[in-house]
Structures are given as structure tokens and as C-alpha cells.
Design an enzyme around this catalytic site. Structure first.
Site, PDB file in Angstrom:
ATOM      1  N   GLN A  71       0.809  -0.970  -0.168  1.00 10.27           N
ATOM      2  CA  GLN A  71       0.046   0.013   0.102  1.00 10.27           C
ATOM      3  C   GLN A  71       0.897   1.216  -0.029  1.00 10.27           C
ATOM      4  O   GLN A  71       2.010   1.113   0.342  1.00 10.27           O
ATOM      5  CB  GLN A  71      -0.786  -0.115   1.524  1.00 10.27           C
ATOM      6  CG  GLN A  71      -2.687  -1.609   1.069  1.00 10.27           C
ATOM      7  CD  GLN A  71      -3.023  -1.290   2.214  1.00 10.27           C
ATOM      8  OE1 GLN A  71      -2.812  -1.467   3.313  1.00 10.27           O
ATOM      9  NE2 GLN A  71      -4.136   0.023   1.620  1.00 10.27           N
ATOM     10  N   HIS A  72       0.333   2.792  -0.460  1.00 11.34           N
ATOM     11  CA  HIS A  72       0.706   3.853   0.202  1.00 11.34           C
ATOM     12  C   HIS A  72       1.750   4.422  -1.860  1.00 11.34           C
ATOM     13  O   HIS A  72       2.052   5.450  -2.009  1.00 11.34           O
ATOM     14  CB  HIS A  72       1.241   4.088   0.971  1.00 11.34           C
ATOM     15  CG  HIS A  72       0.679   3.450   2.360  1.00 11.34           C
ATOM     16  ND1 HIS A  72      -0.564   4.456   2.187  1.00 11.34           N
ATOM     17  CD2 HIS A  72       1.066   2.708   3.293  1.00 11.34           C
ATOM     18  CE1 HIS A  72      -0.977   3.756   3.279  1.00 11.34           C
ATOM     19  NE2 HIS A  72      -0.208   3.145   3.772  1.00 11.34           N
ATOM     20  N   ASP A 223      -2.728  -4.745   0.765  1.00 12.64           N
ATOM     21  CA  ASP A 223      -2.476  -5.957   1.593  1.00 12.64           C
ATOM     22  C   ASP A 223      -3.059  -6.158   3.090  1.00 12.64           C
ATOM     23  O   ASP A 223      -2.491  -7.196   3.628  1.00 12.64           O
ATOM     24  CB  ASP A 223      -0.738  -6.116   1.593  1.00 12.64           C
ATOM     25  CG  ASP A 223      -0.024  -4.562   1.611  1.00 12.64           C
ATOM     26  OD1 ASP A 223      -0.822  -4.250   2.937  1.00 12.64           O
ATOM     27  OD2 ASP A 223       1.366  -4.915   2.125  1.00 12.64           O
TER      28      ASP A 223
END
Length: 469
Positions: A71-72, A223
């Protein structure tokens, strides 16, 4: 559901993992993996190549596939849908000051009210501010912003339709509101100075489309949400994941707001939320210590397991890669409290285990303070294989912790979502948890060990983001 098969893909920081499972039973049929480069920014094409190497672009016998990913991490496209620059990974700390600036400019209440988090170095909203200030020529060309699972799903569908995402990954951007269920365009414009295109947010059980081979492609998810799917968590379940990094999260019915900024609230891949504390330093602390001692991680685990519980007073602060939470921009780990009796391989191995375990236990306490006491704690990730770390976590938290059978949990969570998309029902797959209980002697030393690590600086924020709230 018979013998129908589904596939799950986890494009993580270190590698792409592909699992093919029976949709009815969850039994593993096939798995494969391909490594990623160990860098803090990477061209997304490398993930696409790794997906091919692991067999995830053409899976024989599977009916549906879903993708989860780190993520991100932020991917920038121009108006021709070409990638403008290497994607900036979630663990890159360059945008730490940018996140602090955003909080200072609008105030923490504005951020907590909408995305449910205070921007830090990981969040795309901070990376966009950094790009605007440090790479203005590139920023001027940005048309669309995607995350890795968005880009990979879109790529499997031929990169022709509008890109899509799900609520879990949208909520990790810093400009999507869990409460409102939509993008907060004002926050995006404030950060970047103008509007950009964002992917359509699909329901978690919706298909994004079908590949050229006729494979049904699910919406996908982040995730952390995928791991909660794999573990079939209920409200109140806490998940400690120790991989390259470490996270502590809990499934809740709705957003949990933390004015200190330590806890982010992200959406899950169902209908609830996942308040989470994410740390950069996970099992790599143990790997690095083993390398320093000239031994394998397996040998380090054995040394740590038989060492004196307090490591002879030695204290390791595990910030070897800097830290996101608490914020530390510089790579400043420390080994303190050394004495001649403590300067042995066993004690140093034990100090590394305790340093990492204390950081995780501190995060678990911080999350419990705002999200409530956990109903159950589950431990997953490569670090769960370490007997010394597992027992240290149990002893330092004073709680029973459950481990699941070793497997790629995020990829299995994606596969469970694929089965949901294929059949219309979220399947129940057996889990087989094993409980681990505090040792009888831990009450005599665990409190002192945690106090020593706090006194040495564990959990004490430093750096530009420390005063953001």
C-alpha cells in the site's frame, strides 16, 4: 463450488507471490514467486515482469484472479497513460517533512475527519506535495495517480478501460474518506495544487473485468486488508504481521481516530475498517543482526531462545532503516547497556529479538488504547517462524498469541476475494490456529525489559513529523 480454482497475487515490497487454490476448500494447488529489486523507487514495469515470471499473467485452470499489493506506493501517469518516473515506494522517507507540512497547514482535525489519518512519509498525498515542490516539471505532467494493485489490475485488463481500485487501497492515499466513501478532492488539490484523475472505487466483491484469456479479475485490495481476509478476522481481532516491515492492525466496524497520528484508519476489503500502526523495521532487524554475527537467521533464533531473558541488560533500538512510526528520518539504531557478560553472540541475538518485540508490543498497546482491547491476537509473516521472537511477543505483551499455518497470507486473501467474485459468496476456509501462552517466568522480567527499552528511546518520536499534531 466443486473443484473450481482461483488465484491470488501479492505484489509486495520484496517479491511477487502467486497462489492457485481450490475455491471451495482453500487448498493450495500451486504457488510461485519472483523477486523485486531492493530499492526505494522502481519502475512499475518491473512488477509486471515479475508477475509474468511467477506465472500470474496466464494461469491455466483458474477461473478468477485478484491482486493485492504493497500500500501507499505511488505511480504517476501522464495524459497518454505512460509512467512518468519510477514509483516512490511506501517505505521511502523523503516526504516526511511534506506530510508534516500538510498537517500543519490544515490542522489535524481536518485530516482525521476525512481520511482518518495524519499524513506521513508513506501516504501518496504527502508524496504528491513532495513532487510538486521538488520535481515541478514532472508534477506538471501528472494526469493520473495509481497504487500498485490498481496499476497491475489495469494492466491485466489491457490498460484500456478506466483504472479501478477498492476501498482498502483508496483509503491508504490520504485523500479518500472512509466516512464519506469517496475521494476528498479538496485535500488532493491542497496537496498537489490541482485535480488529478483517480481510479474508480469498486465494491470488494465486484469484478474489475476479464482478461484477454477470459480470466475474471477481481477488484483487488491492499495487502493489510488481504491479510485480514485470509485470516477471516472478526471485529476486535488484532493482527501482528512481521515481514520486511512490521504492522499491528485491528478489524473494527468503523474509523478509529487517533489525534497523535500514530494510528492510521484504513478501510478493509469488506465493510469495516482496519486501524493500523505500520513500522519500517521488521524481520530485517534479525537478518541484519545475524549477518553482523556471521551466522544464519535460524542460528540467531536458536541463540536468542537459549539466552538469559533480559539479554544481560543490553538494549537494542531497532531503527536500522529509520522509522515511519514513530517518525525517524535518519537510520539510527542503537545498542546500549553493554557489559562484558552481555557482549556475547547469545546476548546480542537476544537483544535484537527483544528490541523488535518491544517495538511491536509498544505499537500493540498504542493501538489498543484507541481501538479497544483485542478479542484475539494473531501473528503472521516470516517473523512468526522465529520461536524466540514469537515467545518474546507473548511474554512482553502478557497475552496468548495465535499463529496460523505458514503460507503467503496476503496472496491467500486475494485468492479468497477472487472466490468471492467468482461465486458471489465469501468462502469459509479452514485456518488451523495454534495458541502460544506467556511463560511462567515472564512476569519477573518482562515489565523491566519494556521499561528499559522505553527509557532508552523506544517509541519516542523524532524528526520533522514528530510535532505535526
Amino acid at each position: 463450488m466443486g473443484s473450481r480454482r482461483v488465484a491470488g497475487v501479492d505484489s509486495s515490497t520484496q517479491s511477487t507471490k502467486v497462489v492457485v487454490v481450490d475455491a471451495g476448500s482453500g487448498e493450495l494447488v500451486h504457488s510461485a514467486a519472483a523477486r523485486h529489486p531492493e530499492v526505494s523507487e522502481v519502475w512499475p514495469q518491473r512488477w509486471w515482469e515479475a508477475l509474468g515470471e511467477a506465472g500470474g499473467r496466464s494461469i491455466t485452470g483458474a477461473r478468477a484472479l485478484s491482486i493485492t499489493s504493497q500500500q501507499h506506493t505511488t505511480i504517476l501517469l501522464d495524459r497518454r497513460n505512460e509512467v512518468l518516473r519510477p514509483a516512490i515506494l511506501w517505505n521511502d522517507l523523503r516526504a516526511m517533512a511534506s506530510g508534516a507540512d500538510l498537517v500543519r497547514e490544515l490542522g489535524p482535525d481536518r485530516w482525521l475527519r476525512s481520511p482518518g489519518l495524519l499524513p506521513d512519509s508513506a501516504h501518496p498525498v504527502s508524496k504528491l506535495r513532495w513532487l510538486r515542490e521538488h520535481e515541478p516539471e514532472t508534477a506538471a505532467q501528472v494526469e493520473t495517480v495509481l497504487l500498485p494493485h490498481d496499476w497491475l489490475t489495469w494492466s491485466l485488463l489491457g490498460r484500456v478501460a478506466q483504472p479501478s481500485t477498492d476501498r482498502s487501497d483508496a483509503s491508504s492515499t490520504g485523500y479518500w474518506s472512509i466516512a464519506g466513501g469517496d475521494y476528498d478532492d479538496d485535500l488532493l488539490r491542497h496537496s498537489f495544487g490541482r485535480a488529478v484523475l483517480t481510479p474508480e472505487v469498486l465494491p470488494p466483491d465486484a469484478p474489475a473485468g476479464a482478461s484477454a484469456q477470459g480470466l475474471l479479475i477481481g477488484a483487488g485490495c491492499g495487502d493489510n486488508a488481504a491479510t485480514h481476509l485470509a485470516l477471516a478476522t472478526d471485529v476486535g481481532d488484532m493482527v501482528i504481521s512481521v515481514g520486511t516491515s512490521a504492522t499491528v492492525s485491528m478489524r473494527t466496524t468503523g474509523p478509529v481516530l487517533d489525534p497523535t497520528g500514530r494510528v492510521d484508519t484504513m478501510a478493509d476489503a469488506r465493510s469495516g475498517a482496519i486501524p493500523i500502526i505500520a513500522m519500517l523495521n521488521g524481520a530485517r532487524v534479525l537478518v541484519a543482526t545475524a549477518s553482523m554475527l556471521g551466522i544464519t537467521p535460524v542460528r540467531l533464533d536458536k541463540l536468542a531462545a537459549r539466552a538469559e531473558p533480559t539479554a544481560g541488560g543490553a538494549v537494542m533500538l531497532p531503527y536500522l532503516d529509520g522509522e515511519r512510526n514513530p517518525p525517524r528520518e535518519e537510520r539510527h539504531g542503537a545498542l546500549l547497556g553493554l557489559s562484558r557478560p552481555a557482549l556475547t553472540p547469545e546476548m546480542i541475538a537476544r537483544a535484537a529479538v527483544l528490541g523488535l518485540a518491544c517495538a511491536i508490543a509498544d505499537a500493540a498497546d498504542a493501538l489498543s488504547r484507541v481501538a479497544g482491547e483485542p478479542r484475539r491476537i494473531l501473528l503472521v509473516g516470516g517473523g512468526a517462524k522465529s520461536r524466540a521472537l514469537r515467545q518474546a511477543l507473548v511474554d512482553l505483551t502478557g497475552r496468548t498469541i495465535h499463529t496460523a499455518p505458514e503460507r503467503e497470507h496476503a496472496a491467500f486473501g486475494a485468492a479468497r476475494q477472487a472466490a468471492w467474485v467468482l461465486t458471489g459468496t465469501l468462502p469459509r476456509w479452514p485456518l488451523g490456529l495454534s495458541p502460544h501462552h506467556p511463560s511462567e517466568s515472564s512476569g519477573a522480567w518482562a515489565v523491566d525489559v519494556r521499561a528499559a527499552h522505553r527509557a532508552a528511546g523506544l517509541g519516542r518520536p523524532a524528526g520533522p513529523a514528530a510535532n505535526s499534531s
